[in-house]
Design a protein around this motif. Sequence first.
Motif, PDB file in Angstrom:
ATOM      1  N   GLU A 277       0.825  -1.223   0.000  1.00 54.53           N
ATOM      2  CA  GLU A 277       0.000   0.000   0.000  1.00 54.53           C
ATOM      3  C   GLU A 277       0.857   1.271   0.000  1.00 54.53           C
ATOM      4  OE1 GLU A 277      -3.018  -0.008   3.010  1.00 54.53           O
ATOM      5  OE2 GLU A 277      -3.704  -2.014   2.465  1.00 54.53           O
ATOM      6  N   ARG A 278       2.162   1.101  -0.013  1.00 54.59           N
ATOM      7  CA  ARG A 278       3.129   2.209  -0.011  1.00 54.59           C
ATOM      8  C   ARG A 278       2.857   3.179   1.146  1.00 54.59           C
ATOM      9  NH1 ARG A 278       3.823   3.290  -6.444  1.00 54.59           N
ATOM     10  NH2 ARG A 278       4.524   1.212  -6.916  1.00 54.59           N
ATOM     11  N   ASP A 279       2.541   2.601   2.286  1.00 58.98           N
ATOM     12  CA  ASP A 279       2.287   3.419   3.476  1.00 58.98           C
ATOM     13  C   ASP A 279       3.616   3.597   4.217  1.00 58.98           C
ATOM     14  OD1 ASP A 279       1.342   4.598   5.773  1.00 58.98           O
ATOM     15  OD2 ASP A 279      -0.527   3.453   5.744  1.00 58.98           O
ATOM     16  N   ILE A 280       4.344   4.623   3.824  1.00 60.14           N
ATOM     17  CA  ILE A 280       5.709   4.811   4.325  1.00 60.14           C
ATOM     18  C   ILE A 280       5.718   5.098   5.828  1.00 60.14           C
ATOM     19  CG2 ILE A 280       7.849   6.149   4.047  1.00 60.14           C
ATOM     20  CD1 ILE A 280       7.127   4.418   1.625  1.00 60.14           C
ATOM     21  N   THR A 281       4.790   5.928   6.301  1.00 60.23           N
ATOM     22  CA  THR A 281       4.738   6.274   7.739  1.00 60.23           C
ATOM     23  C   THR A 281       4.602   5.007   8.569  1.00 60.23           C
ATOM     24  OG1 THR A 281       3.444   8.163   7.007  1.00 60.23           O
ATOM     25  CG2 THR A 281       3.636   7.841   9.381  1.00 60.23           C
ATOM     26  N   LEU A 282       3.667   4.167   8.163  1.00 60.86           N
ATOM     27  CA  LEU A 282       3.408   2.933   8.912  1.00 60.86           C
ATOM     28  C   LEU A 282       4.637   2.013   8.867  1.00 60.86           C
ATOM     29  CD1 LEU A 282       0.844   2.363  10.401  1.00 60.86           C
ATOM     30  CD2 LEU A 282       0.031   1.003   8.506  1.00 60.86           C
ATOM     31  N   LEU A 283       5.253   1.937   7.692  1.00 57.99           N
ATOM     32  CA  LEU A 283       6.441   1.081   7.529  1.00 57.99           C
ATOM     33  C   LEU A 283       7.586   1.553   8.433  1.00 57.99           C
ATOM     34  CD1 LEU A 283       6.645   0.289   3.730  1.00 57.99           C
ATOM     35  CD2 LEU A 283       6.754  -1.359   5.595  1.00 57.99           C
ATOM     36  N   ILE A 284       7.757   2.873   8.498  1.00 64.39           N
ATOM     37  CA  ILE A 284       8.842   3.410   9.336  1.00 64.39           C
ATOM     38  C   ILE A 284       8.593   3.069  10.797  1.00 64.39           C
ATOM     39  CG2 ILE A 284       9.880   5.565  10.204  1.00 64.39           C
ATOM     40  CD1 ILE A 284       9.501   6.691   7.351  1.00 64.39           C
ATOM     41  N   PHE A 285       7.376   3.321  11.259  1.00 61.23           N
ATOM     42  CA  PHE A 285       7.069   3.030  12.669  1.00 61.23           C
ATOM     43  C   PHE A 285       7.172   1.529  12.979  1.00 61.23           C
ATOM     44  CE2 PHE A 285       4.966   7.278  13.106  1.00 61.23           C
ATOM     45  CZ  PHE A 285       5.813   7.717  14.110  1.00 61.23           C
ATOM     46  N   MET A 286       6.691   0.711  12.027  1.00 63.43           N
ATOM     47  CA  MET A 286       6.780  -0.750  12.233  1.00 63.43           C
ATOM     48  C   MET A 286       8.229  -1.175  12.359  1.00 63.43           C
ATOM     49  SD  MET A 286       4.099  -2.863  10.034  1.00 63.43           S
ATOM     50  CE  MET A 286       2.941  -1.937   9.149  1.00 63.43           C
ATOM     51  N   SER A 287       9.082  -0.615  11.495  1.00 61.94           N
ATOM     52  CA  SER A 287      10.509  -0.982  11.527  1.00 61.94           C
ATOM     53  C   SER A 287      11.135  -0.557  12.849  1.00 61.94           C
ATOM     54  CB  SER A 287      11.261  -0.308  10.378  1.00 61.94           C
ATOM     55  OG  SER A 287      10.594  -0.522   9.189  1.00 61.94           O
ATOM     56  N   ILE A 288      10.771   0.650  13.323  1.00 66.00           N
ATOM     57  CA  ILE A 288      11.331   1.135  14.596  1.00 66.00           C
ATOM     58  C   ILE A 288      10.941   0.183  15.724  1.00 66.00           C
ATOM     59  CG2 ILE A 288      11.208   2.980  16.339  1.00 66.00           C
ATOM     60  CD1 ILE A 288      10.819   4.960  14.004  1.00 66.00           C
ATOM     61  N   VAL A 289       9.648  -0.121  15.802  1.00 61.96           N
ATOM     62  CA  VAL A 289       9.152  -0.971  16.897  1.00 61.96           C
ATOM     63  C   VAL A 289       9.755  -2.372  16.814  1.00 61.96           C
ATOM     64  CG1 VAL A 289       7.098  -2.011  17.899  1.00 61.96           C
ATOM     65  CG2 VAL A 289       7.018   0.345  17.141  1.00 61.96           C
ATOM     66  N   LEU A 290       9.786  -2.908  15.594  1.00 66.90           N
ATOM     67  CA  LEU A 290      10.338  -4.255  15.405  1.00 66.90           C
ATOM     68  C   LEU A 290      11.815  -4.297  15.812  1.00 66.90           C
ATOM     69  CD1 LEU A 290       9.132  -6.874  14.413  1.00 66.90           C
ATOM     70  CD2 LEU A 290       9.926  -6.358  12.136  1.00 66.90           C
ATOM     71  N   ALA A 291      12.550  -3.246  15.421  1.00 67.02           N
ATOM     72  CA  ALA A 291      13.976  -3.183  15.773  1.00 67.02           C
ATOM     73  C   ALA A 291      14.139  -3.129  17.291  1.00 67.02           C
ATOM     74  CB  ALA A 291      14.614  -1.966  15.119  1.00 67.02           C
TER      75      ALA A 291
END
Lengths: 117, 287
Positions: free
Chosen positions: A89-103
């Motif tokens: 869905e090219r939802d960059i905001t969500l992807l960034i936050f998911m990556s932060i939390v996952l990391a």
Amino acid sequence: MGIGRLYGRAASYTAFAGMVMLVVGLLAQIVVAPATASCLLQATLGGEGDAECGYGTTLPTIPMRLGLLALASSVMVGLIAVMPHAARERDITLLIFMSIVLALISVSAAGLVRIVH
Amino acid sequence: MEPFLFVPLLFAASIAIGLLGSLAGVGGGVIFTPLFLAFTAADPDVVRSTGLALAMTTSVIAGARYLAAGLANFRIVLFASSFMAPAAIMGAYMGLYVTAVFPQGAALVRLSLGAIMFLIVVLLTVKRVEWPEVPESDWLAKRLGFPSSYWEPSLRRTVKYNVRNTLQASAFLVAVGLISGLFGLGGGWALVPVYNLVMSLPLKVAVGCSVATLAVGDAAGLWVYVNSGAVVEQLVAIVVPGVMIGAAVGSRIALRIRARAMRYIVVGVMVVSAVQLLVRGAEELWA
């Protein structure tokens, strides 16, 4: 299906599976070595963590450890499951936050080998 | 105690905690951790890790329902989690450090938890706002896509909501994460007021977001305890399902009994635990 709903499903099913494994392991331990589980719990709650309770058999501890692993990893599983959808869905905001939390969770989970040993 | 008696007794106590928490509208962790730290000789690390596992599991499973119903805003949950998770990790490390390094670490944990319990009781009595009126979202909330809507059955219409004080809320989220990791308390008691009164989310959305956020924050903190070997699987295997069964039964009978009376009982249990924690902590500190 929305990303939030998908995440919720993946995470909750993993947590539920973990809980089932924990209970199965505990029941197996109660059946195989009835005194061990009770001794461990009484020693833990009685402040005698180093009490010699014996393991009876190590077999029941395997599902218990796997259960704990699944329980603690449930949020990570949920996030990993929805990442491709967010990317599609090219939802960059969500992807960034998911990556932060996952990391962050991965960093705190870095020593998970302890469960296996 | 006889082996066949102790496990069922502990399971029954866990069901009672879940039932009580559910009827009073609080999580099981906030009752379990103070009670077990105040009235048992268990190692504080074990109690806190079990409390965290309990809060995390219940939040993951309940959070899925809120997310499916559209009552939890996934964007807000992830934003809040990115503040709460590192704080919970830090809190968990601090908690383990205090008990490992200081000879009177357990006493310090009991004393500070006793003081925090009084803060929790005050926060539980703070009046919430059902539908806060916010004419416009702040710039950060708009940029991150927080404004959203949900279906409100009581009004039979979709309620749109805006979000404000996003930056200010992040400071509160860090504090909640720190306390959550340090004491293994969960944190719904603080997250709901932050979402509802600081960020001005509608109450139902605030509760949904709080539950879903707790799962992420507590998972991060839980790993620290898992890696330190403080988690006793047998205890988690009894307490977590027990509290969840109690909470499920409680949610079914909650409509038929007076919720306010139950809330008073839980507040009473929390105050008694807080006093006992303070007394025991002081005794251990000056022993």
